[in-house]
Design an enzyme around this catalytic site. Structure first.
Site: not given
Ligand code: T1G
Length: 648
Positions: A100, A103, A123
């Site tokens: 994340g 991201e 992930e």
């Protein structure tokens, strides 16, 4: 304040400070959104820098929040807010920007990174896929091929590779935050370059689709890698909003699934393995120089791992020829990382400049740690440790790499045995993550803590084991093979057992593995033990029959299989040997189905695991799972036999 807004003229620095790794907790997510709102409503601000304090940019979603109901703003919404920002946002990355965290950076309008920064979307290692836009935004910046490798493999790329593929815009020279502010100033007044509005660069669709098929095959039953790759592929076919919706649905589904539960358990188990009861507050000693005695296959692998970790290393062999051969072996292992593009020429030269090879054990005098990796013979090792005790300092740590000898007996030859420990590496030692750290009856807490710290610095996974034959790993694997051999007598054939365990998720079945390693090593051990074997103990003669027929494995052209031009083939002659062994015991053979094979092997592993826990050889059930996953190829997405049995 986990998120603060600091003004520097027209530049607003949104600083995240959430130790230890700036995980994107709820407070971080809410803080970013609030700071964005404030920065976008202040006319004095022309551009925003998103940065982190501490050792790394955001290293991912907060794993501690998994399994709990999501609390708004969820990470995809924070990414959407970044992307929609009126003011351009520059991500300033350092350390390990993962999951994340990456991201968030992808949703920014520009990216700058420290020269030693690493980036990745791991992930899939948690049984998930990037769930905050990674599969949709990464292809738009880095291209489809790079994006598919990153989302499906979970690996990391460094800043140089990231700037080369377009994932980041530039590498910071000097202070990252200062460079980020300078870069940001150049964007004032420009419209934000929104990642979601960029087209996916053209790519070879046929090659990409073939790659996705290969990813599925390699995953051997794990869902996430192929799913992530296909979602990245969708980025070229559907608008951002549609792709994000498909990604979110897949993420939520996987998060609720058994594979992610297992892999998150494994993630936590790895951190638990480093928390050793009795070592609280025991500081590891500093190890500044390492010695290795023996530069054969194992010694050279250990040497490469030590050099790769940055230590100066002295390697000693018994004569000039062996020393030269060992030095060449070490050089070749390190150079292989260069030829495969993982490290530069300079890195190879730097590592090898720290290597000294000698035939004189006195060269080890100043080493803080000496590891022996000589022939696994009691007398040889006993004499060596007596000699080393006279050469090194009384507080220098002496470690044995033995697989099957009794370290408690070896400790008897060591002066100051409190500094003696086992470091059982797995071959190839420069690649395999697992190291069994063997605590003998006399190993001190300080020595154990230092050994674990050395293993962590080697980038490997240390699991503490007590002393028994084969420690945790080989003891478990012996139980695995014993149950498989019994099933051969009952009616199964080697290739059927292998097929069942490969269908379960192992990269190779036990008999193909045995052919690779060679049947002669364990045959010699069985012959040595024959005189003392308990006649009441069931004994399967099949392996002996194969060895007596000269079928010593791949190197002999035949073992449990035959090898024709390097190809492994089922050999009817093996079935004949197996059936004859059943007949000798008057066993009426029957078919043994794959699910029975899998079930019985799992049960054998769990039963042996319970015994290891009962004897205190293994400290935790999860350690047993870690050893099987990292030393023997047990599929991590199943968690391990103890996890499957609900014993963790
Ligand atoms: N969340 C919460 N805590 C974390 C964490 C995380 N993501 N990562 C590490 N920690 C804690 C860890 O438990 C330990 O705490 C301390 O930090 C040091 O960790 C939507 C959903 C970052 C490379 O998979 O790979 O983002 O036990 O001992 O060896 O797409 O931690 O000491 O209290 O490992 O220097 C994706 C996982 C999540 C990264 C540092 N990110 N972490 O290694 O230290 S999924 C990851 C790591 C995601 C989005 C999805 C490593 C590290 P404590 P450590 P380290």
């Amino acid at each position: 304040m986990v998120v603060s807004l600091n003004r520097d003229g027209p530049v607003a620095v949104v600083l995240i400070d959430n130790p230890p790794v700036n995980a994107a907790s709820h407070a971080v997510r809410a803080g970013i959104v609030a700071a964005l709102n404030e920065a976008n409503t202040d006319p004095a601000i022309g551009v925003i820098v998103l940065a982190c304090a501490g050792r790394t940019f955001v290293a991912g979603a907060d794993i501690k929040e998994f399994g709990k109901p999501p609390v708004a703003p969820i990470l995809p919404d924070v990414c959407a807010a970044l992307e929609a920002s009126i003011r351009p946002v520059v991500a300033a990355m350092h350390g390990t920007t993962l999951g994340g965290g990456l991201e968030l950076a992808l949703a920014c309008h520009a990216r700058i990174a420290a020269r030693d920064a690493q980036m990745g979307l791991p992930e899939v290692k948690l049984g998930l896929i990037p769930g905050a836009g990674g599969t949709q935004r990464l292809p738009r910046l880095a291209g489809m091929e790079t994006a598919i490798e990153m989302v499906s493999g979970g690996g990391r790329i460094d800043a140089q590779a990231a700037v080369a593929c377009g994932l980041i815009d530039r590498i910071a020279e000097g202070d990252l935050l200062e460079a980020a502010r300078d870069f940001a100033r150049t964007l004032i007044g420009s419209p934000p370059r929104r990642t979601g509005e960029q087209p996916v660069p053209t790519f070879d669709a046929v090659a990409v689709d073939a790659r996705i098929a290969a990813i599925d095959k390699k995953a051997r039953g794990q869902i996430a890698p192929g799913r992530a790759a296909r979602l990245a592929r969708r980025a070229a076919e559907v608008p951002l909003a549609e792709g994000l919706a498909e990604e979110r649905a897949a993420f939520v589904e996987l998060l609720a699934g058994p594979q992610s539960a297992a892999l998150r358990y494994v993630f936590a188990a790895e951190r638990d393995a480093a928390r050793i009861v009795g070592l609280e507050g025991v500081a590891p000693r500093e190890v500044t120089s390492v010695g290795i005695v023996g530069a054969g296959l194992m010694g050279a692998g250990i040497a490469a791992a030590v050099l790769n970790a940055g230590w100066p290393l002295t390697v000693v062999e018994h004569d000039a020829a062996a020393a030269e051969a060992g030095g060449t072996r070490i050089h070749d292992l390190i150079d292989k990382a260069r030829t495969s593009g993982r490290i530069s020429d300079d890195a190879v030269a730097a590592r090898l400049s720290r290597l000294a090879v000698s035939t004189d054990r006195a060269a080890l005098t100043d080493c803080d740690l000496v590891i022996e990796a000589v022939f696994d013979d009691q007398d040889v090792k006993t004499a060596l440790f007596a000699d080393l005790s006279r050469i090194v300092r009384p507080d220098a740590i002496l470690a044995t790499n033995t697989s099957y000898l009794d370290p408690d007996r070896l400790a008897e030859a060591v002066a100051h045995p409190e500094r003696f420990v086992g470091l059982h590496f797995f071959s190839p030692a420069h690649i395999m993550r697992l190291v069994e750290v063997v605590e003998t009856a006399t190993t001190s807490p300080g020595t154990l803590a230092t050994a674990m710290a050395v293993v962590k610095r080697l980038g490997k996974l240390g699991v503490v084991t007590g002393v028994c034959e084969g420690f945790i790993g080989n003891r478990l694997y012996t139980a695995y093979r014993r149950e498989a051999d019994v099933m051969l007598e009952e009616g199964a054939l080697p290739h059927e057992v292998d097929a069942a365990m490969e269908a379960f998720g192992f990269p190779m079945g036990p008999y193909a593995v045995n052919d690779m390693a060679g049947l002669d090593i364990s045959w010699a051990r069985r012959k040595r033990a024959a005189a003392t074997r308990d006649p009441a103990e069931p004994y399967v003669v099949i392996a002996d029959r194969l060895c007596q027929a000269g079928r010593l494995g791949r190197k002999a052209g035949a073992g449990y299989y035959r090898y024709v031009e390097g190809r492994r083939e089922v050999d009817p002659a093996v079935a004949a040997i197996v059936e004859a062994a059943s007949a000798e015991k008057e066993i009426t053979r029957r078919p043994v189905a794959a699910d029975e094979i899998q079930r019985r092997i799992l049960t054998a592993l769990r039963t042996e695991g319970e015994a290891l826990l009962g004897e205190g050889v293994a400290r935790r059930a999860s350690d047993i799972d870690l050893v099987l996953i990292n030393g023997y190829g047990f599929p991590a997405w199943r968690g391990g036999p103890m996890f499957v049995a609900g014993r963790t």
